[in-house]
Each structure stands twice: as structure tokens, then as C-alpha cells.
Design a protein around this motif. Sequence first.
Motif, PDB file in Angstrom:
ATOM      1  N   LEU A 340       0.837  -1.189   0.000  1.00 32.57           N
ATOM      2  CA  LEU A 340       0.000   0.000   0.000  1.00 32.57           C
ATOM      3  C   LEU A 340       0.878   1.248   0.000  1.00 32.57           C
ATOM      4  CD1 LEU A 340      -3.038   0.726   0.172  1.00 32.57           C
ATOM      5  CD2 LEU A 340      -2.711   1.029   2.626  1.00 32.57           C
ATOM      6  N   GLU A 341       0.632   2.168  -0.919  1.00 31.66           N
ATOM      7  CA  GLU A 341       1.450   3.358  -1.043  1.00 31.66           C
ATOM      8  C   GLU A 341       1.255   4.284   0.146  1.00 31.66           C
ATOM      9  OE1 GLU A 341       0.661   5.249  -4.727  1.00 31.66           O
ATOM     10  OE2 GLU A 341       0.913   3.418  -5.915  1.00 31.66           O
ATOM     11  N   PRO A 342       2.336   4.920   0.625  1.00 33.62           N
ATOM     12  CA  PRO A 342       2.216   5.848   1.752  1.00 33.62           C
ATOM     13  C   PRO A 342       1.194   6.944   1.469  1.00 33.62           C
ATOM     14  CG  PRO A 342       4.521   5.387   1.270  1.00 33.62           C
ATOM     15  CD  PRO A 342       3.719   4.777   0.156  1.00 33.62           C
ATOM     16  N   GLY A 343       0.335   7.193   2.435  1.00 29.84           N
ATOM     17  CA  GLY A 343      -0.666   8.236   2.300  1.00 29.84           C
ATOM     18  C   GLY A 343      -1.869   7.846   1.475  1.00 29.84           C
ATOM     19  N   LYS A 344      -1.887   6.624   0.941  1.00 28.50           N
ATOM     20  CA  LYS A 344      -3.015   6.177   0.130  1.00 28.50           C
ATOM     21  C   LYS A 344      -3.950   5.329   0.978  1.00 28.50           C
ATOM     22  CE  LYS A 344      -4.190   3.903  -4.239  1.00 28.50           C
ATOM     23  NZ  LYS A 344      -3.662   3.175  -5.421  1.00 28.50           N
ATOM     24  N   ARG A 345      -5.252   5.651   0.940  1.00 33.22           N
ATOM     25  CA  ARG A 345      -6.231   4.920   1.741  1.00 33.22           C
ATOM     26  C   ARG A 345      -6.451   3.528   1.176  1.00 33.22           C
ATOM     27  NH1 ARG A 345     -11.519   3.732   1.286  1.00 33.22           N
ATOM     28  NH2 ARG A 345     -11.795   4.968  -0.624  1.00 33.22           N
ATOM     29  N   ALA A 346      -6.529   2.561   2.082  1.00 29.42           N
ATOM     30  CA  ALA A 346      -6.837   1.198   1.663  1.00 29.42           C
ATOM     31  C   ALA A 346      -8.286   1.130   1.187  1.00 29.42           C
ATOM     32  CB  ALA A 346      -6.621   0.234   2.823  1.00 29.42           C
ATOM     33  N   LEU A 347      -8.519   0.347   0.148  1.00 28.59           N
ATOM     34  CA  LEU A 347      -9.886   0.129  -0.300  1.00 28.59           C
ATOM     35  C   LEU A 347     -10.653  -0.669   0.746  1.00 28.59           C
ATOM     36  CD1 LEU A 347      -9.697  -0.851  -4.074  1.00 28.59           C
ATOM     37  CD2 LEU A 347     -10.500   1.289  -3.106  1.00 28.59           C
ATOM     38  N   THR A 348     -11.954  -0.486   0.746  1.00 27.46           N
ATOM     39  CA  THR A 348     -12.795  -1.318   1.597  1.00 27.46           C
ATOM     40  C   THR A 348     -13.239  -2.549   0.816  1.00 27.46           C
ATOM     41  OG1 THR A 348     -14.858  -0.248   0.931  1.00 27.46           O
ATOM     42  CG2 THR A 348     -13.653   0.723   2.807  1.00 27.46           C
ATOM     43  N   ALA A 349     -13.742  -3.538   1.536  1.00 26.57           N
ATOM     44  CA  ALA A 349     -14.234  -4.750   0.886  1.00 26.57           C
ATOM     45  C   ALA A 349     -15.375  -4.437  -0.069  1.00 26.57           C
ATOM     46  CB  ALA A 349     -14.679  -5.748   1.944  1.00 26.57           C
ATOM     47  N   ALA A 350     -16.254  -3.518   0.310  1.00 27.63           N
ATOM     48  CA  ALA A 350     -17.379  -3.156  -0.552  1.00 27.63           C
ATOM     49  C   ALA A 350     -16.898  -2.492  -1.840  1.00 27.63           C
ATOM     50  CB  ALA A 350     -18.336  -2.230   0.189  1.00 27.63           C
ATOM     51  N   GLU A 351     -15.881  -1.652  -1.745  1.00 22.64           N
ATOM     52  CA  GLU A 351     -15.362  -0.981  -2.936  1.00 22.64           C
ATOM     53  C   GLU A 351     -14.716  -1.993  -3.893  1.00 22.64           C
ATOM     54  OE1 GLU A 351     -14.284   3.403  -1.020  1.00 22.64           O
ATOM     55  OE2 GLU A 351     -12.855   1.749  -0.880  1.00 22.64           O
ATOM     56  N   HIS A 352     -13.989  -2.924  -3.339  1.00 21.94           N
ATOM     57  CA  HIS A 352     -13.375  -3.959  -4.170  1.00 21.94           C
ATOM     58  C   HIS A 352     -14.432  -4.783  -4.899  1.00 21.94           C
ATOM     59  CE1 HIS A 352     -11.350  -7.574  -5.442  1.00 21.94           C
ATOM     60  NE2 HIS A 352     -12.042  -8.300  -4.580  1.00 21.94           N
ATOM     61  N   LEU A 353     -15.475  -5.203  -4.180  1.00 19.97           N
ATOM     62  CA  LEU A 353     -16.526  -6.008  -4.793  1.00 19.97           C
ATOM     63  C   LEU A 353     -17.221  -5.240  -5.909  1.00 19.97           C
ATOM     64  CD1 LEU A 353     -18.231  -8.561  -4.917  1.00 19.97           C
ATOM     65  CD2 LEU A 353     -19.661  -7.613  -3.081  1.00 19.97           C
ATOM     66  N   ALA A 354     -17.486  -3.954  -5.690  1.00 19.42           N
ATOM     67  CA  ALA A 354     -18.142  -3.143  -6.722  1.00 19.42           C
ATOM     68  C   ALA A 354     -17.299  -3.075  -7.994  1.00 19.42           C
ATOM     69  CB  ALA A 354     -18.418  -1.742  -6.181  1.00 19.42           C
ATOM     70  N   LEU A 355     -15.986  -2.943  -7.833  1.00 18.25           N
ATOM     71  CA  LEU A 355     -15.105  -2.893  -8.993  1.00 18.25           C
ATOM     72  C   LEU A 355     -15.181  -4.176  -9.806  1.00 18.25           C
ATOM     73  CD1 LEU A 355     -11.902  -1.229  -7.477  1.00 18.25           C
ATOM     74  CD2 LEU A 355     -13.384  -0.251  -9.231  1.00 18.25           C
ATOM     75  N   ARG A 356     -15.181  -5.316  -9.128  1.00 20.62           N
ATOM     76  CA  ARG A 356     -15.210  -6.596  -9.824  1.00 20.62           C
ATOM     77  C   ARG A 356     -16.562  -6.843 -10.496  1.00 20.62           C
ATOM     78  NH1 ARG A 356     -11.268 -10.324  -9.067  1.00 20.62           N
ATOM     79  NH2 ARG A 356     -12.165 -11.032 -11.016  1.00 20.62           N
ATOM     80  N   LEU A 357     -17.647  -6.498  -9.824  1.00 21.93           N
ATOM     81  CA  LEU A 357     -18.974  -6.707 -10.397  1.00 21.93           C
ATOM     82  C   LEU A 357     -19.197  -5.807 -11.613  1.00 21.93           C
ATOM     83  CD1 LEU A 357     -21.143  -7.047  -7.170  1.00 21.93           C
ATOM     84  CD2 LEU A 357     -20.462  -8.869  -8.739  1.00 21.93           C
ATOM     85  N   ASN A 358     -18.682  -4.596 -11.557  1.00 27.15           N
ATOM     86  CA  ASN A 358     -18.840  -3.683 -12.682  1.00 27.15           C
ATOM     87  C   ASN A 358     -18.187  -4.246 -13.946  1.00 27.15           C
ATOM     88  OD1 ASN A 358     -20.224  -1.840 -11.159  1.00 27.15           O
ATOM     89  ND2 ASN A 358     -18.476  -0.495 -10.791  1.00 27.15           N
TER      90      ASN A 358
END
Length: 370
Positions: A340-358
Motif C-alpha cells: 500500500l502506497e504511503p498516504g493512500k487509503r486502503a480500499l474497503t471490501a465493498a469498494e473492491h466487490l463493486a469494482l469486480r462486479l462492474n
Amino acid sequence: MSEQTPVGPAIKLPILDISNPDDSAVGKTLLEAATKYGFLYVDSKGTDFTAEDVQRAFELSKAFFASPAEDKEPCRIQSNNRGWSGMHSETLDPEHQRTGDFKEAFNFGEFASGKAQQPLPKVLSPHEDEIGHFADLCTKTCSRILKLLALGLDIPPEFFTARHDPCQGPTGCTLRYLYYPSISAPATASYDHTVDVRAGAHSDYGSITLLFQRPGQPGLEILTPDGTWAPVPVEPERGNGRESVQPGFAFPPILVNIGDLLSYWTDGLLKSTVHRVVFPLSERTGKSSQDRYSIVFFCHPLDSTELVPVPSEVVRRYREGKGAGSAEEKVGFGGGAGNLEPGKRALTAAEHLALRLNATYDFRQAASVA
């Protein structure tokens, strides 16, 4: 990963007894299988399922898919990933598929107090309690597996289960009925054996997946490290060479595979293996023709879970051994959690799932552009 990719011999996967989720030795064995194959079997005797639970679930699934389209249509899948998806609605491997998957599916989201949080078709609505009970048994089985994986990784036993506890909030967990018509069915009239598959090559989106299959209905293949496809037996051999469906065994072992999130959480140590469902050679050569039914449970963390690195020395040593920034598993949103890059927010599980479903459903792609 096209139809022309070579197909090798059937893969031999371990069959594990998870009846004691506090057994650290089983945890280590489970971890070994998850890092080597990404797939393994769980002995049905070590779970809370009965043969009747599984048989009944398949009966309900078959009844639903046999119902008329006008009964299914009011429950067509929505952006929340719940409901019915018809033939060719999904394209799991758009780069190599000329048409969508040769399958139908029905997705159940989480149940609350035994009640579905979505419309149910009339053939299934009288059986809401049964379906909810089956989903609950799936959740309990996943919790055992997640606890054993934590033991194998030498992290707190509740690290994963606490992040998958439906009592703490919504998750992306999904129970799915699947129907793959045979080559002789009208729904496969446009089938082209050189390119078409029942479900395109993909990795699963969540933490772990449970797969229930029927004897005599093969088709699942996994992509091996050497680039060949290996069939996965529905009824694996045990140490004595006999198939598992023998007196004393309730039903075929449950097939378990690692999803993208556990691979991401562990910087690629746990393998989210690419797999697909094909028309078996016996069908393609005209020797047999049989529909395939399967039931899948996709286990996902709480929607709000941040995908931060697992605090495991096992993972740290693995990361150091392969070199920083060289994650073997490049999940859709880039790299392992350890990078994970410094200062970059980790994705949430919901955000990851939305990306894959899209990326899977055309109607979601259109909505994301609009």
C-alpha cells in the motif's frame, strides 16, 4: 486462457477435516494447500451440513431453474448483486469469450433473522427458512476455515472471523444457485466447441468460496502454474483410491477456494487461482449430455473492512523472499496489501466487490458510465 490452452490430467487436492477449528496442525495443512493450489476439499463429516440439507438445496435450485421465465423476470439481478441472471448475462472472461457464459444463476444476499432481503420467485418463497438455514450453515463452515487459516498464519485466531461477522454489519456474502444446460439443450444451440465455455476464466472476488457439486456432473478446471488447465474431480480419490461417495460419507467433499481478498490481504501468499467451467469432453464428443447444477457460497468480509496487511510473520517472510513490490497476485485494484502506497487509503471490501462486479455485468458498466 482460451479453449486452446492445453488441458492436463485431473489435479489431486487434499481433503481436510475441519471438525476442530482450534487445531493448529490442521491450520498449517490448510495454509499449505491454500498457498500451493488455492483449492482444497473439506470433508463433509467435519461440517454441520447433513445430506438432507444439501439434497434439499439442489432440489430447490432445480425447481427454480425449471420454472417459466415470467416467474423469474420480476427477480432479475439488480445492482446489489441479488436476483436472477439469465443465459449469457455474465461474461467472466471478456477477453477470450465471444458470448456470455452458458449458465443461469440466482443470487441470495444475506438473510436477516431468517428472512431474505430481496424479492423471491414464487417457487422459492415458501422455502425461505430452508434457504436461510443453508446460508447460515455456509457461514459457519467459512468461519471454521477462516479461523484455521489464521492459526496457520500465526495471527490472532479471530482476525478473519471478526472481519466477517454479519452481526457487526452488512457483508457481500452471496449464496448462489447455478444451472449449466447440456450441449443438447435448446439454450446451447449456438454453442461453438472451439471457444465457448460454461463460465469464463476468472478468480473469485471475496475471501473464500464453498462449492457444492453433484456426482457425475464435472466441468470445473483450474489454471496451473505451468499454464495448463487441470480438471477438478467432483468425487476425489482418498488415500485408498476409492471415491469419496461411499457408505459413511454424506455427500461429495465441499470444494473450497481462496478468493482475491485473502490473496490481497496476504500479498499473494494465499493463491486466488483462476478457474473456469467447461463443457466436459464427453459432451463435446457426443458421448453424453447432462445438465450441471452447482451451489456456491461466496464469503465476503464486512463491507466497511479496510484491506490492510495481515499482521503475520509468515506473510512478512514470504514478502521478503520474493522482493518488495513484486506481488505475484495483482488483484484488479493493484498489488498486495503489503505494498500500500504511503498516504493512500486502503480500499474497503465493498469498494473492491463493486469494482469486480462492474467488470462482469453489462448493466453495471453502463450505470457506472452514466
